[in-house]
Design a protein around this motif. Structure first.
Motif: not given
Length: 317
Positions: A6-10, A12-18, A298-299, A303-304
């Motif tokens: 979950l931390l890794l996914i979070a 990745r999501i944060g990096a995607g938003m940035l 980016l989405l 997902l990948a």
């Protein structure tokens, strides 16, 4: 799914938003710094300086660049995308009719290319180093090397000009009957599928071959399991993560290649509107269209990444 995953996914999501924020800055500043005056282009060369200045004030072009970016960035979240310079229509209303057409083309391409790529990749892996495998590998490599516009041109010359099976122009799905639907989408989908299918098939082949070299597959075959059953029941489920990751990465290409395809076939989607907006220097439309394509790209990359994390046995609890 454990806390580490979950931390890794979070992350990745944060990096995607940035990344999306950085993309928004690059898109806005580059389009704003293009040579020429949008107000002057809208009014024409015969407009007086007073009229141009008044229009610049009305469009907010006389404000500092950072102030304009801040208002535009806030508008991305509130749905206020501004007004088109060329048509004086709200950008949200202008692109609302084009977005479904682009996603419909992407969806049809996905439905056709993914099963075909899986079939080619699995077939090539099961016949590794045989003539069928070598033929499929050579074909996919050659297809990836050919640019989309050349494939589109050849497809038009053969199927539209020579054989008269379909039209060289595609105007979306005009009717509900299946024949009209196929004729409308045949050439754009064929062109997009060529590169997409080749990329996914190669990655699928590699993922299956890596599983076929595993000891558990060799053990299953020694116990009398047929090669087809070993692939479908054992190798394929274990390669699902790598294959899903490959599909996500390949589909992200759609939002780049679709710009070329929509332009060539005059398809009424978001990409063709982007090209028209660039030629008309319609900056609000250009900015929103680019952001939508970048967001979708980016989405799919996100997902990948999530699929890779979820299927990695090292990170499972």
């Amino acid at each position: 799914m454990n806390r580490f995953m979950l931390l890794l996914i979070a992350r990745r999501i944060g990096a995607g938003m940035l990344t999306l924020v950085i993309v928004s800055m690059v898109v806005f500043f580059i389009t704003s710094l293009l040579p020429g005056d949008a107000a002057q282009m809208i009014l024409g060369q015969n407009a007086t300086p007073e009229t141009v200045a008044a229009l610049r004030h009305e469009l907010g072009l006389d404000q500092p660049l950072l102030v304009r970016y801040f208002h535009w960035f806030i508008g991305l979240f509130t749905g206020n995308f501004g007004t088109s310079f060329a048509s004086h229509i709200p950008v949200a209303q202008l692109i609302s009719s084009r977005i479904p057409a682009t996603f419909e083309l992407a969806a049809v391409t996905t439905v056709v290319s993914v099963p075909l790529a899986l079939f080619i990749g699995i077939t090539a892996a099961m016949n590794r180093d045989k003539w069928l495998d070598k033929t499929l590998v050579t074909f996919t490599m050659a297809t990836v090397a050919v640019p989309e516009f050349l494939i589109a041109t050849i497809a038009v010359m053969i199927f539209a000009v020579r054989l008269h099976w379909v039209s060289a122009m595609s105007f979306g799905s005009p009717n509900v009957d299946i024949l009209s639907f196929i004729k409308a989408y045949a050439l754009p989908v064929l062109t997009l599928c060529c590169v997409l299918t080749a990329q996914m098939a190669r990655m699928t082949r590699s993922a299956i071959i890596s599983q076929l070299s595993s000891p558990y597959i060799e053990m299953a075959i020694l116990k009398g399991v047929s090669p087809m059953r070993a692939v479908m029941r054992h190798a394929l489920p274990n390669a699902a993560g790598a294959i899903a990751n490959a599909i996500s990465l390949s589909l992200s290409y759609l939002f780049g290649g679709v710009i070329i395809i929509e332009t060539i076939f005059n398809y009424p989607g978001l990409a063709s509107q982007l090209v028209d907006a660039v030629s008309n220097r319609d900056l609000p439309v250009v900015q929103i269209c680019v952001m939508l394509f970048a967001g979708c790209y980016l989405l799919l990359l996100l997902l990948a990444d999530i699929i890779t994390i979820a299927f990695n046995p090292k990170w499972r609890g």
